[in-house]
Design a protein around this motif. Structure first.
Motif, mmCIF file in Angstrom:
data_model
loop_
_atom_site.group_PDB
_atom_site.id
_atom_site.type_symbol
_atom_site.label_atom_id
_atom_site.label_comp_id
_atom_site.label_asym_id
_atom_site.label_seq_id
_atom_site.Cartn_x
_atom_site.Cartn_y
_atom_site.Cartn_z
ATOM 1 N N GLN A 42 10.142 0.861 -10.635
ATOM 2 C CA GLN A 42 11.405 0.396 -10.058
ATOM 3 C C GLN A 42 12.107 1.573 -9.395
ATOM 4 O O GLN A 42 12.004 2.709 -9.856
ATOM 5 C CB GLN A 42 12.300 -0.182 -11.163
ATOM 6 N N THR A 48 10.295 -2.477 -0.924
ATOM 7 C CA THR A 48 9.153 -2.458 -1.830
ATOM 8 C C THR A 48 7.959 -1.928 -1.048
ATOM 9 O O THR A 48 7.696 -2.368 0.068
ATOM 10 C CB THR A 48 8.860 -3.878 -2.355
ATOM 11 N N ASN A 83 8.647 -8.388 -6.674
ATOM 12 C CA ASN A 83 9.770 -7.670 -7.272
ATOM 13 C C ASN A 83 10.429 -6.744 -6.248
ATOM 14 O O ASN A 83 9.784 -5.859 -5.712
ATOM 15 C CB ASN A 83 9.244 -6.873 -8.464
ATOM 16 N N GLN A 85 12.640 -3.773 -4.468
ATOM 17 C CA GLN A 85 12.912 -2.350 -4.690
ATOM 18 C C GLN A 85 12.010 -1.741 -5.759
ATOM 19 O O GLN A 85 12.453 -1.300 -6.808
ATOM 20 C CB GLN A 85 14.377 -2.138 -5.026
ATOM 21 N N ALA A 86 10.730 -1.728 -5.452
ATOM 22 C CA ALA A 86 9.755 -1.118 -6.349
ATOM 23 C C ALA A 86 8.675 -0.458 -5.509
ATOM 24 O O ALA A 86 8.447 -0.836 -4.369
ATOM 25 C CB ALA A 86 9.137 -2.169 -7.263
#
Length: 114
Positions: A42, A48, A83, A85-86
């Protein structure tokens, strides 16, 4: 495919340099599937990003490149569901070269799309 949604994979969405990979591997959480190791880290901002690694254990250059293309295609088509912002690093294991897109999708969908 709905109108207005573009499925793209620009350079900003890729892990490209070794320090980014090392940071992801060092600080991220590891998840294992039958054919992949997924490292998910994260982060607080930015898009991402995906990085793919396939060693010679996977097969020759043709097989390794095919696995990388399949993984990038999965990421590209499912980007909105992944997911946010990873940084994601996917390491292919032996046997990954035998998979098709549907098998890759089934193996990674629950892990990355929730």
């Amino acid at each position: 495919m709905s109108a207005g949604i573009r499925h793209i994979f620009p350079p900003d969405y890729r892990l490209r340099v070794r320090p980014d990979f090392l940071k992801t591997w060092d600080k991220g959480r590891r998840f294992h599937t039958d054919h992949f190791i997924v490292v998910l880290m994260q982060k607080s901002n930015g898009p991402t990003r995906l990085g793919v690694t396939a060693s010679k254990k996977v097969g020759g250059a043709v097989q390794r490149n095919r696995v990388k293309r399949l993984l990038r295609e999965f990421f590209r088509l499912n980007y909105e569901k992944i997911n946010p912002q990873a940084d994601i690093s996917i390491i292919a294991k032996k046997g990954a070269a035998d998979l098709g897109y549907v098998a890759v999708y089934c193996e990674l969908k629950k892990l990355l799309t929730g």
